[in-house]
Write a protein that holds these residues in place. Structure first.
Motif, PDB file in Angstrom:
ATOM      1  N   PHE A  43       8.188   1.192   8.378  1.00 14.57           N
ATOM      2  CA  PHE A  43       7.022   2.033   8.129  1.00 14.57           C
ATOM      3  C   PHE A  43       7.508   3.296   7.426  1.00 14.57           C
ATOM      4  O   PHE A  43       8.336   4.043   7.954  1.00 14.57           O
ATOM      5  CB  PHE A  43       6.327   2.373   9.449  1.00 14.57           C
ATOM      6  CG  PHE A  43       5.784   1.161  10.152  1.00 14.57           C
ATOM      7  CD1 PHE A  43       4.482   0.741   9.953  1.00 14.57           C
ATOM      8  CD2 PHE A  43       6.594   0.423  11.002  1.00 14.57           C
ATOM      9  CE1 PHE A  43       3.984  -0.395  10.581  1.00 14.57           C
ATOM     10  CE2 PHE A  43       6.105  -0.712  11.645  1.00 14.57           C
ATOM     11  CZ  PHE A  43       4.807  -1.122  11.429  1.00 14.57           C
ATOM     12  N   VAL A 100       3.586   7.129   6.704  1.00 16.42           N
ATOM     13  CA  VAL A 100       3.031   6.692   7.987  1.00 16.42           C
ATOM     14  C   VAL A 100       3.628   7.498   9.132  1.00 16.42           C
ATOM     15  O   VAL A 100       2.914   8.080   9.946  1.00 16.42           O
ATOM     16  CB  VAL A 100       3.279   5.186   8.211  1.00 16.42           C
ATOM     17  CG1 VAL A 100       2.802   4.763   9.603  1.00 16.42           C
ATOM     18  CG2 VAL A 100       2.589   4.364   7.140  1.00 16.42           C
ATOM     19  N   ASP A 107       0.811  -1.218   0.000  1.00 13.29           N
ATOM     20  CA  ASP A 107       0.000   0.000   0.000  1.00 13.29           C
ATOM     21  C   ASP A 107       0.849   1.274   0.000  1.00 13.29           C
ATOM     22  O   ASP A 107       0.392   2.319   0.461  1.00 13.29           O
ATOM     23  CB  ASP A 107      -0.925  -0.019   1.225  1.00 13.29           C
ATOM     24  CG  ASP A 107      -2.117   0.900   1.078  1.00 13.29           C
ATOM     25  OD1 ASP A 107      -2.453   1.250  -0.072  1.00 13.29           O
ATOM     26  OD2 ASP A 107      -2.714   1.293   2.104  1.00 13.29           O
ATOM     27  N   ALA A 129      -4.824   5.896  14.927  1.00 16.00           N
ATOM     28  CA  ALA A 129      -3.581   5.629  14.211  1.00 16.00           C
ATOM     29  C   ALA A 129      -3.071   6.851  13.476  1.00 16.00           C
ATOM     30  O   ALA A 129      -1.953   6.877  13.009  1.00 16.00           O
ATOM     31  CB  ALA A 129      -3.780   4.498  13.216  1.00 16.00           C
ATOM     32  N   THR A 130      -3.889   7.880  13.347  1.00 15.70           N
ATOM     33  CA  THR A 130      -3.453   9.082  12.660  1.00 15.70           C
ATOM     34  C   THR A 130      -3.404  10.271  13.597  1.00 15.70           C
ATOM     35  O   THR A 130      -3.247  11.388  13.187  1.00 15.70           O
ATOM     36  CB  THR A 130      -4.419   9.404  11.494  1.00 15.70           C
ATOM     37  OG1 THR A 130      -5.746   9.589  12.018  1.00 15.70           O
ATOM     38  CG2 THR A 130      -4.437   8.278  10.490  1.00 15.70           C
ATOM     39  N   GLU A 140      -1.598   0.071  11.230  1.00 14.08           N
ATOM     40  CA  GLU A 140      -1.077  -0.341   9.921  1.00 14.08           C
ATOM     41  C   GLU A 140      -0.975  -1.863   9.823  1.00 14.08           C
ATOM     42  O   GLU A 140      -1.320  -2.449   8.795  1.00 14.08           O
ATOM     43  CB  GLU A 140       0.291   0.295   9.685  1.00 14.08           C
ATOM     44  CG  GLU A 140       0.274   1.810   9.554  1.00 14.08           C
ATOM     45  CD  GLU A 140      -0.509   2.291   8.356  1.00 14.08           C
ATOM     46  OE1 GLU A 140      -0.524   1.583   7.324  1.00 14.08           O
ATOM     47  OE2 GLU A 140      -1.119   3.382   8.432  1.00 14.08           O
ATOM     48  N   HIS A 179      -3.999  -3.877   8.927  1.00 14.54           N
ATOM     49  CA  HIS A 179      -4.302  -3.980   7.502  1.00 14.54           C
ATOM     50  C   HIS A 179      -3.322  -4.906   6.786  1.00 14.54           C
ATOM     51  O   HIS A 179      -3.701  -5.650   5.880  1.00 14.54           O
ATOM     52  CB  HIS A 179      -4.255  -2.596   6.851  1.00 14.54           C
ATOM     53  CG  HIS A 179      -5.397  -1.714   7.245  1.00 14.54           C
ATOM     54  ND1 HIS A 179      -5.463  -1.079   8.464  1.00 14.54           N
ATOM     55  CD2 HIS A 179      -6.532  -1.374   6.576  1.00 14.54           C
ATOM     56  CE1 HIS A 179      -6.593  -0.381   8.528  1.00 14.54           C
ATOM     57  NE2 HIS A 179      -7.253  -0.540   7.403  1.00 14.54           N
ATOM     58  N   LEU A 180      -2.056  -4.861   7.181  1.00 21.23           N
ATOM     59  CA  LEU A 180      -1.039  -5.661   6.504  1.00 21.23           C
ATOM     60  C   LEU A 180      -1.255  -7.160   6.704  1.00 21.23           C
ATOM     61  O   LEU A 180      -1.210  -7.929   5.730  1.00 21.23           O
ATOM     62  CB  LEU A 180       0.349  -5.270   7.019  1.00 21.23           C
ATOM     63  CG  LEU A 180       1.501  -6.164   6.537  1.00 21.23           C
ATOM     64  CD1 LEU A 180       1.673  -6.063   5.033  1.00 21.23           C
ATOM     65  CD2 LEU A 180       2.799  -5.794   7.253  1.00 21.23           C
ATOM     66  N   LEU A 185      -0.226   3.942  15.676  1.00 18.80           N
ATOM     67  CA  LEU A 185       0.025   3.921  14.236  1.00 18.80           C
ATOM     68  C   LEU A 185       0.476   2.539  13.775  1.00 18.80           C
ATOM     69  O   LEU A 185      -0.010   2.007  12.773  1.00 18.80           O
ATOM     70  CB  LEU A 185       1.083   4.961  13.890  1.00 18.80           C
ATOM     71  CG  LEU A 185       0.600   6.388  13.642  1.00 18.80           C
ATOM     72  CD1 LEU A 185       1.784   7.327  13.532  1.00 18.80           C
ATOM     73  CD2 LEU A 185      -0.240   6.451  12.375  1.00 18.80           C
ATOM     74  N   ARG A 192       3.033   2.039   1.966  1.00 21.39           N
ATOM     75  CA  ARG A 192       3.120   2.512   3.345  1.00 21.39           C
ATOM     76  C   ARG A 192       4.098   1.697   4.195  1.00 21.39           C
ATOM     77  O   ARG A 192       4.683   2.227   5.130  1.00 21.39           O
ATOM     78  CB  ARG A 192       1.733   2.474   4.009  1.00 21.39           C
ATOM     79  CG  ARG A 192       0.688   3.289   3.295  1.00 21.39           C
ATOM     80  CD  ARG A 192      -0.693   3.076   3.881  1.00 21.39           C
ATOM     81  NE  ARG A 192      -0.829   3.649   5.202  1.00 21.39           N
ATOM     82  CZ  ARG A 192      -1.165   4.911   5.449  1.00 21.39           C
ATOM     83  NH1 ARG A 192      -1.409   5.742   4.430  1.00 21.39           N
ATOM     84  NH2 ARG A 192      -1.285   5.363   6.674  1.00 21.39           N
ATOM     85  N   ILE A 193       4.266   0.415   3.870  1.00 21.12           N
ATOM     86  CA  ILE A 193       5.112  -0.470   4.679  1.00 21.12           C
ATOM     87  C   ILE A 193       5.965  -1.314   3.741  1.00 21.12           C
ATOM     88  O   ILE A 193       5.442  -1.966   2.838  1.00 21.12           O
ATOM     89  CB  ILE A 193       4.273  -1.413   5.564  1.00 21.12           C
ATOM     90  CG1 ILE A 193       3.264  -0.631   6.407  1.00 21.12           C
ATOM     91  CG2 ILE A 193       5.166  -2.243   6.479  1.00 21.12           C
ATOM     92  CD1 ILE A 193       2.309  -1.524   7.204  1.00 21.12           C
ATOM     93  N   ARG A 196      -8.469   2.753   8.478  1.00 21.11           N
ATOM     94  CA  ARG A 196      -7.528   2.968   9.562  1.00 21.11           C
ATOM     95  C   ARG A 196      -8.146   3.868  10.618  1.00 21.11           C
ATOM     96  O   ARG A 196      -8.672   4.931  10.308  1.00 21.11           O
ATOM     97  CB  ARG A 196      -6.228   3.586   9.032  1.00 21.11           C
ATOM     98  CG  ARG A 196      -5.435   2.589   8.206  1.00 21.11           C
ATOM     99  CD  ARG A 196      -4.187   3.223   7.628  1.00 21.11           C
ATOM    100  NE  ARG A 196      -3.372   2.220   6.964  1.00 21.11           N
ATOM    101  CZ  ARG A 196      -3.588   1.774   5.741  1.00 21.11           C
ATOM    102  NH1 ARG A 196      -4.600   2.259   5.046  1.00 21.11           N
ATOM    103  NH2 ARG A 196      -2.814   0.859   5.209  1.00 21.11           N
TER     104      ARG A 196
END
Length: 331
Positions: A252, A256, A234, A312-313, A281, A284-285, A277, A236-237, A308
């Motif tokens: 990350f 992120v 994504d 986490a944000t 993440e 989802h992973l 955070l 992101r990772i 998310r």
């Protein structure tokens, strides 16, 4: 608070542990430094160096196992025992027997242990009781076993299984490389290791090298299979997936990390924000990895993960849950 490696385990669907009960049971085996005659000591530490052994942010829990080892190499004990044995042999006129040497080494060990230096380390485990994950930040399953063993000794009941998927990571990674196409949501990066299944175990490793050419396909056709493959999820990772379904070199990306606004002087708030955070993440992973490997064996399909969470944000300066007081100690 960012994990570097993931050893992934499954909690049973009916696991009924509560936060309060887990705290009570961990408190029965807290960490204590090595005694004068101990080679090793282990026990539970507060993740935030306060009185709370299970750190909770929302529905996500974090526990920490502390280790202390005495640094007394066997070669040092043997050398000291041999020196003393020579002196005794000169005094007695004959060499020490096998049993006498064994007793002498034990005596030397007992004398040197209290003076030996100690080294401390800690290991973290993330528990997601909602989705049934237990994830240990350890470089290998053998190292993670230290955490699992202590959990078994501490908890009244601890049913646990390794994550198992319909397709093996090795065969799935081979398919992705052969077709030059990663599963949905993923992209293939430029690190890979391929190993022969023949007796010679011939291996080839690519580092920062394009993997879409005929060279890699040639190795696959020759019977080599991927044991490690670098992927990004994504955007992101980034991480390396292994044939044992381990996730290593977890990173990350800035998209992120930049969600934590500015430099924070409140280490407790920063710890909480990073943990929120990270778990957001990984929530989802992990299902995405399972889906890419054909689904989980023996588990009913789970509905798609919700977007998310706001936690986490959140900025590290926003209010955090009570029950934490200090940052992780430097050992």
């Amino acid at each position: 608070m960012w994990f570097k490696n993931l050893q992934i385990y499954r909690l049973p669907a009916n696991w009924d542990m509560t936060l309060e009960r887990l705290e009570e049971q961990l408190a029965k085996k807290p960490f204590h430094p090595c005694g004068s005659q101990d080679m090793e000591s282990r026990g539970w530490l507060s993740p935030l160096n306060n009185d709370v052994l299970v750190h909770a942010v929302g529905d996500q829990w974090l526990v920490s196992l502390g280790f202390e080892h005495r640094l007394l190499p066997s070669a040092v004990v043997k050398q000291e025992a041999d020196d003393r044995a020579e002196e005794l042999a000169e005094q007695q006129g004959y060499k020490l027997g096998r049993k006498q040497m064994k007793d002498l080494r034990e005596q030397v060990m007992q004398e040197l242990l209290p003076r030996a230096f100690t080294r401390r380390r800690r290991m973290y485990a993330w528990i997601d009781p909602v989705n049934g994950w237990l994830v240990i930040d350890a470089a290998s399953q053998s190292k993670a076993e230290d955490m699992l063993e202590q959990l078994r000794h501490t908890l009244d009941s601890f049913p646990l299984t390794l994550l198992r998927t319909e397709k093996s990571p090795m065969s799935a990674m081979a398919d992705w490389l052969a077709g030059n196409e990663a599963p949905a949501g993923f992209s293939i990066d430029q690190d890979c290791e391929l190993r022969s299944v023949a007796e010679d175990k011939a291996a080839v490793r690519y580092v920062r090298h394009p993997l879409e050419g005929d060279e890699v396909k040639g190795h696959l056709e020759a019977g080599k299979l991927p044991t490690r493959l670098a992927l990004t999820f994504d955007d992101r990772i980034s991480f390396v997936l292994t044939e044992k379904l381990e996730i290593k070199r977890l990173d990350f990306l800035d998209v992120v990390r930049d969600q934590i606004e500015g430099e924070q002087e409140d280490k407790e708030a920063l710890f909480n924000a990073e943990f929120a955070l990270m778990t957001g993440e990984l929530a989802h992973l992990l299902p995405a990895v399972v889906e890419a490997l054909g689904g989980e064996i023996g588990v009913e399909p789970v509905a798609a993960t919700e977007p998310r969470p706001a936690a986490a944000t959140a900025s590290a300066s926003e209010p955090q849950p009570e029950g934490v007081a200090a940052y992780d100690p430097p050992f």
